[in-house]
Write a protein that holds these residues in place. Structure first.
Motif, mmCIF file in Angstrom:
data_model
loop_
_atom_site.group_PDB
_atom_site.id
_atom_site.type_symbol
_atom_site.label_atom_id
_atom_site.label_comp_id
_atom_site.label_asym_id
_atom_site.label_seq_id
_atom_site.Cartn_x
_atom_site.Cartn_y
_atom_site.Cartn_z
ATOM 1 N N GLU A 99 10.113 -5.279 -4.878
ATOM 2 C CA GLU A 99 9.687 -6.059 -3.714
ATOM 3 C C GLU A 99 8.203 -6.401 -3.757
ATOM 4 O O GLU A 99 7.725 -7.195 -2.953
ATOM 5 N N ALA A 100 7.454 -5.783 -4.694
ATOM 6 C CA ALA A 100 6.003 -5.930 -4.720
ATOM 7 C C ALA A 100 5.527 -6.765 -5.893
ATOM 8 O O ALA A 100 6.135 -6.779 -6.957
ATOM 9 N N ASN A 101 4.419 -7.471 -5.684
ATOM 10 C CA ASN A 101 3.665 -8.071 -6.781
ATOM 11 C C ASN A 101 2.549 -7.129 -7.220
ATOM 12 O O ASN A 101 2.210 -7.062 -8.397
ATOM 13 N N ILE A 102 1.973 -6.422 -6.245
ATOM 14 C CA ILE A 102 0.924 -5.456 -6.533
ATOM 15 C C ILE A 102 1.091 -4.255 -5.613
ATOM 16 O O ILE A 102 1.391 -4.402 -4.428
ATOM 17 N N ILE A 103 0.923 -3.058 -6.175
ATOM 18 C CA ILE A 103 1.019 -1.840 -5.381
ATOM 19 C C ILE A 103 -0.298 -1.077 -5.497
ATOM 20 O O ILE A 103 -0.848 -0.938 -6.600
ATOM 21 N N VAL A 104 -0.819 -0.620 -4.364
ATOM 22 C CA VAL A 104 -2.137 0.000 -4.296
ATOM 23 C C VAL A 104 -1.991 1.476 -3.931
ATOM 24 O O VAL A 104 -1.335 1.817 -2.942
ATOM 25 N N PHE A 111 0.858 -1.179 0.000
ATOM 26 C CA PHE A 111 0.000 0.000 0.000
ATOM 27 C C PHE A 111 0.897 1.233 0.000
ATOM 28 O O PHE A 111 1.697 1.433 0.921
ATOM 29 N N ASN A 112 0.766 2.041 -1.029
ATOM 30 C CA ASN A 112 1.624 3.214 -1.120
ATOM 31 C C ASN A 112 1.107 4.335 -0.223
ATOM 32 O O ASN A 112 -0.096 4.549 -0.083
ATOM 33 N N THR A 124 3.506 -1.325 3.839
ATOM 34 C CA THR A 124 3.210 0.055 3.447
ATOM 35 C C THR A 124 4.485 0.719 2.970
ATOM 36 O O THR A 124 5.539 0.579 3.604
ATOM 37 N N ASN A 125 4.400 1.437 1.868
ATOM 38 C CA ASN A 125 5.563 2.153 1.338
ATOM 39 C C ASN A 125 5.422 3.653 1.597
ATOM 40 O O ASN A 125 4.487 4.289 1.130
ATOM 41 N N LYS A 126 6.374 4.205 2.352
ATOM 42 C CA LYS A 126 6.404 5.645 2.600
ATOM 43 C C LYS A 126 7.583 6.314 1.915
ATOM 44 O O LYS A 126 7.754 7.529 2.020
ATOM 45 N N ASP A 127 8.377 5.512 1.210
ATOM 46 C CA ASP A 127 9.546 6.040 0.511
ATOM 47 C C ASP A 127 9.195 6.383 -0.938
ATOM 48 O O ASP A 127 8.083 6.140 -1.406
ATOM 49 N N PHE A 176 -6.323 7.009 1.636
ATOM 50 C CA PHE A 176 -6.590 5.726 2.274
ATOM 51 C C PHE A 176 -5.338 4.853 2.251
ATOM 52 O O PHE A 176 -4.654 4.751 1.230
ATOM 53 N N HIS A 177 -5.064 4.236 3.404
ATOM 54 C CA HIS A 177 -3.921 3.327 3.576
ATOM 55 C C HIS A 177 -4.213 2.467 4.804
ATOM 56 O O HIS A 177 -5.264 2.654 5.457
ATOM 57 N N PRO A 178 -3.359 1.512 5.154
ATOM 58 C CA PRO A 178 -3.674 0.614 6.270
ATOM 59 C C PRO A 178 -3.966 1.292 7.595
ATOM 60 O O PRO A 178 -4.634 0.695 8.448
#
Length: 256
Positions: free
Chosen positions: A66-71, A25-26, A54-57, A33-35
């Motif tokens: 590192e991801a298969n899917i990014i939201v 989750f970006n 969760t990606n904050k970078d 919206f995020h986790p």
């Protein structure tokens, strides 16, 4: 790829020795919206099956690898040219990207999602989907849609999961005859009205969707604008650096 009937895209295989697929989750674009806000329940459900983070970078190649899917749950900052190129490369290599955009589209959110998805045949409109007739929900922008499933495979997947759950419950106890009658009734109900699958579309915009994209959800005949796509998907061949992997997908859904 068929226009109206097709298989939903699959995630690429997990890598780096981990069999679990990775969902990221970006949160670096001031996502609405995020986790930690709005997606808490979704995060907990996904965690049982997937590797969720969760990606904050910044959207760097290393982070995307590192991801298969990014939201992207309602981004409120613009994507740079470099970031757009990285995301498109990620999709071409077998990754999946999901965008959620609210009513008013890019203009209201201060982002440029359309610049990322336009070459795939999708565009989020600067409008709002509303319910023209009251049903279940008081607020017109909380739209209950009963006839909006454009891809039968969505309802089929839902029905398969429901049937499995009902079978387990009937085997665990209770009256066999009663369970059989209920199952038959549910089976009949699921054969019409888009597989019996209804959904609520709150504070969302409509989409324009043309080839090579495919519309998967619609605003239906009761909402305004009428019968307009509200979710679409693009499926690539998944070729290039990951030959033989499952098809990659970039999905755009205009919903809050």
């Amino acid at each position: 790829m068929e226009e109206e009937k097709g298989e939903l895209p699959k995630l690429k295989s997990g890598g780096k020795g981990d069999n679990k697929k990775s969902v990221v989750f970006n949160a670096c674009k001031r996502e609405q919206f995020h986790p930690n806000s709005g997606y808490k329940k979704l995060f907990r459900r996904l965690r049982a099956t997937y590797k969720v983070s969760t990606n904050k970078d910044d959207l760097s190649p290393d982070r995307l690898d590192e991801a298969n899917i990014i939201v992207f749950g309602g981004p409120r900052e613009r994507f740079t040219e470099n970031e757009m190129d990285e995301l498109k490369g990620f999709v071409n290599k077998g990754g999946s990207v999901v965008f959620f955009v609210g009513e008013g589209g890019d203009g209201a959110a201060g982002t440029n999602v359309n610049a990322v998805i336009e070459e795939y045949g999708m565009e989020v409109k600067q409008d709002a989907v509303v319910r023209t007739v009251y049903y279940k929900y008081l607020y017109p922008k909380e739209v209950f849609i009963a006839n909006g499933i454009l891809q039968p495979s969505i309802a089929a997947t839902k029905n398969a999961g429901s049937s499995s759950t009902k079978s387990k419950k009937s085997l665990s106890g209770g009256s066999g005859g009663g369970a059989g009658k209920a199952g038959a009734a549910n089976s009949r109900a699921d054969t019409g009205s888009n597989g019996g699958l209804n959904f609520v579309y709150p504070h969302g915009a409509s989409l324009s969707c043309s080839r090579p994209a495919m519309a998967i959800l619609s605003s239906g005949p009761i909402s305004y604008p009428l019968n307009r796509p509200v979710a679409g998907v693009y499926e690539s061949s998944g070729s290039g650096a990951f030959p033989g992997t499952s098809a990659a997908a970039a999905a755009a859904a205009a919903a809050a």
